[in-house]
Design a protein around this motif. Structure first.
Motif, PDB file in Angstrom:
ATOM      1  N   ASP A 289      75.804  41.979  40.056  1.00  0.00           N
ATOM      2  CA  ASP A 289      77.142  42.869  40.510  1.00  0.00           C
ATOM      3  C   ASP A 289      77.112  44.016  39.740  1.00  0.00           C
ATOM      4  O   ASP A 289      77.533  45.114  40.295  1.00  0.00           O
ATOM      5  CB  ASP A 289      78.202  42.116  39.809  1.00  0.00           C
ATOM      6  N   LYS A 290      76.343  44.173  38.451  1.00  0.00           N
ATOM      7  CA  LYS A 290      76.495  45.362  37.704  1.00  0.00           C
ATOM      8  C   LYS A 290      75.236  46.347  38.251  1.00  0.00           C
ATOM      9  O   LYS A 290      75.594  47.673  38.157  1.00  0.00           O
ATOM     10  CB  LYS A 290      76.024  45.347  36.296  1.00  0.00           C
ATOM     11  N   LYS A 292      74.712  46.514  41.650  1.00  0.00           N
ATOM     12  CA  LYS A 292      75.051  47.105  43.023  1.00  0.00           C
ATOM     13  C   LYS A 292      75.609  48.604  43.265  1.00  0.00           C
ATOM     14  O   LYS A 292      75.007  49.091  44.318  1.00  0.00           O
ATOM     15  CB  LYS A 292      76.222  46.088  43.600  1.00  0.00           C
ATOM     16  N   PRO A 293      75.976  49.107  42.388  1.00  0.00           N
ATOM     17  CA  PRO A 293      76.565  50.614  42.537  1.00  0.00           C
ATOM     18  C   PRO A 293      75.340  51.414  42.722  1.00  0.00           C
ATOM     19  O   PRO A 293      75.502  52.659  43.224  1.00  0.00           O
ATOM     20  CB  PRO A 293      77.395  50.921  41.137  1.00  0.00           C
ATOM     21  N   LEU A 294      74.317  51.057  42.010  1.00  0.00           N
ATOM     22  CA  LEU A 294      72.845  51.843  42.184  1.00  0.00           C
ATOM     23  C   LEU A 294      72.530  51.795  43.510  1.00  0.00           C
ATOM     24  O   LEU A 294      71.486  52.579  43.882  1.00  0.00           O
ATOM     25  CB  LEU A 294      71.955  51.476  41.103  1.00  0.00           C
ATOM     26  N   ALA A 296      73.714  52.782  46.228  1.00  0.00           N
ATOM     27  CA  ALA A 296      73.820  53.948  46.942  1.00  0.00           C
ATOM     28  C   ALA A 296      72.973  55.044  46.443  1.00  0.00           C
ATOM     29  O   ALA A 296      72.885  55.885  47.421  1.00  0.00           O
ATOM     30  CB  ALA A 296      75.368  54.494  46.625  1.00  0.00           C
ATOM     31  N   ASP A 435      78.040  48.345  29.489  1.00  0.00           N
ATOM     32  CA  ASP A 435      78.965  49.055  30.461  1.00  0.00           C
ATOM     33  C   ASP A 435      78.853  50.352  30.533  1.00  0.00           C
ATOM     34  O   ASP A 435      78.933  51.204  31.239  1.00  0.00           O
ATOM     35  CB  ASP A 435      80.381  48.553  30.431  1.00  0.00           C
ATOM     36  N   GLN A 442      74.947  55.726  36.165  1.00  0.00           N
ATOM     37  CA  GLN A 442      75.424  56.110  37.375  1.00  0.00           C
ATOM     38  C   GLN A 442      76.049  57.482  37.275  1.00  0.00           C
ATOM     39  O   GLN A 442      75.996  58.060  38.471  1.00  0.00           O
ATOM     40  CB  GLN A 442      76.416  55.110  37.555  1.00  0.00           C
TER      41      GLN A 442
END
Length: 547
Positions: A289-290, A292-294, A296, A435, A442
């Motif tokens: 989950d941590k 997944k933003p990457l 993009a 975090d 990011q």
């Protein structure tokens, strides 16, 4: 003395416990049994690892009447540079020392070396990847020796249930540089009467390895890292326990295949196995989950498998950080059945022998507080009677025998705290840092990809436990504090990489502090210059407006 009447010289460089003395005794016994005068000496060295020793053997290759004092040969007690026929090294660094001392010469010396590594203290205690590259050692030895026989003789001996000295004796026999037949070498092993069968098996394997080396013109296998994979990337994820049949792991693998690009699946597969073993499957899912933003930024499917992309580097370092070493993890690893088996194998214990393992533990107040629930841990860290009492009780450390019922149950109890790890003070602190680190990665990914990549790699400063972890975290926070100044430099990615390397250069942090001072002075000067420029521009604008 003419060349034909010159003694034969053999230098053996070995470490403690490798049977260097036994190897020297075999050679001396072999020579004396054939009627040749022989002698051996040993010169202990500094305990670089387990105590290196040079064993030196000389024998006169002709039978001489011991009562014939006129023709009795004079044998040397120590090897002299340029005057050694055979050099045998039990490990790659010992081989390098022999070459450095001039004991190996291209016109005379046959060099027999084991290519495995037993790391020196400087390699082990390095704050980064301190392993020495073995390739220059091998290349230098190839040019220095007349004949060069190399292989992982430690592994050969282990595969045959013997010690490295037997395999090295086999390589000596297979090289055919001494005036003895294979049968005569084997007879010397039998006369010793200790571990004969296993020694003969390792001896035979050593003979074949040496002969193959001569057939291939010295092209034996390259160095094998016995304490870590050769050429492994610093901080690389090791293979995790095989859990293919575990339904939780199967579900994680399916999620990786469905949500992430192919080039990063190997890293992610190793990572989720490691984290599921560390905590549980839910923890491994939170890891994905941590990341997944990457997607993009690095979601393409056509990246090369060995590319250092932001996604792959962040995935690797995130897995290492999320599996941080705490007292629970240390206790759990010390009582695993695989560890007891490995220790027995390392000491070559027989089935009927009892092996005791003593663990030297020195938990500090901080580590005890980190293991407790967050609120209780913070209370323990406050100065007061309880804090001082725990500090006194743990000041000297203690020895715990994990092979005893009491010692095993003690560590088992600590390991069982894994179930409440998510509520612990250490978990809260580590994940707050994680975090924030991910947010920085990011945040810079869109504006400065190279800097974001170096921020991801800066995690390598945070590792270990106890003083090592505290020192690494302190250096990491120093870099985080100056990150805005780094971002304003001409080459921020290169600057951050240099600072990370400085942080790993010494434990005191002197090199890092010097670079940080220079960075802050330059940044302050740049900020003042920018402010002055902006102020002058504002004054000119106001003057123009007034006119």
């Amino acid at each position: 003395m003419s060349k034909s009447m010159r003694p034969v010289s053999v230098a053996i460089l070995a470490m403690g416990g490798e049977g260097g003395g036994v190897l020297a005794d075999w050679i001396v016994d072999l020579a004396e049994h054939e009627g040749y005068p022989a002698q051996t000496t040993s010169v202990p060295g500094v305990a670089q690892r387990t105590g290196a020793t040079i064993y030196y053997v000389e024998f006169y290759p002709h039978a001489v009447d011991i009562h014939d004092h006129v023709h009795e040969p004079v044998l040397s007690l120590v090897p002299m540079p340029g005057d050694v026929d055979v050099v045998i090294a039990s490990e790659l660094m010992e081989m390098g020392r022999a070459v450095q001392r001039g004991l190996v010469t291209s016109d005379r010396t046959t060099l027999i070396a084991s290519t495995h590594r037993v790391y020196s203290m400087t390699e082990k205690t390095s704050m980064s990847d301190g392993r020495v590259d073995p390739k220059p050692f091998i290349k230098q030895a190839e040019g220095a020796a007349k004949h060069f026989v190399r292989a992982d003789f430690a592994q050969i001996a282990e595969q045959n249930g013997s010690v490295i000295s037997a395999a090295l004796l086999g390589a000596l026999a297979g090289s055919e540089v001494l005036p003895f037949s294979r049968e005569q070498f084997e007879a010397a092993i039998r006369r010793a009467g200790v571990g004969v069968d296993s020694s003969l098996k390792a001896f035979a394997a050593g003979v074949e390895t040496a002969r193959a080396s001569y057939r291939n013109d010295g092209g034996a296998e390259e160095s094998t890292q016995r304490n870590g994979a050769a050429g492994a990337k610093p901080g690389a994820l090791p293979p995790a326990p095989d859990a293919a049949a575990n339904p939780d792991i199967v579900a994680l693998e399916r999620r990786i295949a469905g949500e992430f690009p192919r080039y990063v699946t190997d890293v992610l597969s190793r990572a989720v196995r490691r984290l599921a073993d560390y905590q549980d499957a839910r923890y491994a899912h939170s890891y994905l989950d941590k990341l997944k933003p990457l997607l993009a930024v690095d979601g393409t499917q056509d990246q090369p498998s060995d590319a250092d992309t932001l996604l792959s580097e962040t995935a690797r370092h995130l897995a290492l950080w999320m599996s941080y070493e705490d007292t629970v993890r240390v206790a759990e690893l010390k009582i695993r059945a695989t560890r007891f088996t490995r220790v027995r194998d390392e000491v070559k214990a027989q089935p009927e022998q009892v092996v005791h393992i003593n663990e030297f533990l020195h938990p500090r107040v901080d580590e005890i507080a980190d293991t407790l629930p967050a609120a209780l841990g913070r209370w323990l860290l406050r100065p007061g009677m309880l804090h001082n009492l725990v500090k006194r009780m743990t000041s000297r450390g203690r020895v715990v025998r994990t092979t005893s019922l009491r010692g095993f149950l003690m560590l088992y109890g600590v390991a069982s705290l894994r179930t409440i790890r998510r509520r612990s003070l250490r978990f809260a602190n580590e994940h707050a840092e994680i975090d924030a680190w991910l947010a920085r990665v990011q945040g810079f990914a869109a504006t400065d990809y190279a800097l974001a990549l170096e921020i991801a790699r800066s995690q390598r400063l945070v590792k270990g436990y106890g003083d090592t972890h505290a020192r690494g975290m302190r250096n990491y926070r120093k870099l985080v504090a100056v990150l805005p100044a780094i971002a304003r430099t001409a080459t921020p990615a290169a600057r951050l990489r240099t600072l990370c390397e400085a942080a790993l250069a010494d434990e005191a942090g002197e090199k890092l502090d010097a670079l940080l001072d220079a960075l802050q002075k330059n940044d302050l000067a740049n900020v003042r210059h920018a402010a002055d420029t902006e102020s002058r521009a504002s004054d000119l604008l106001m003057a123009s407006t007034t006119r």
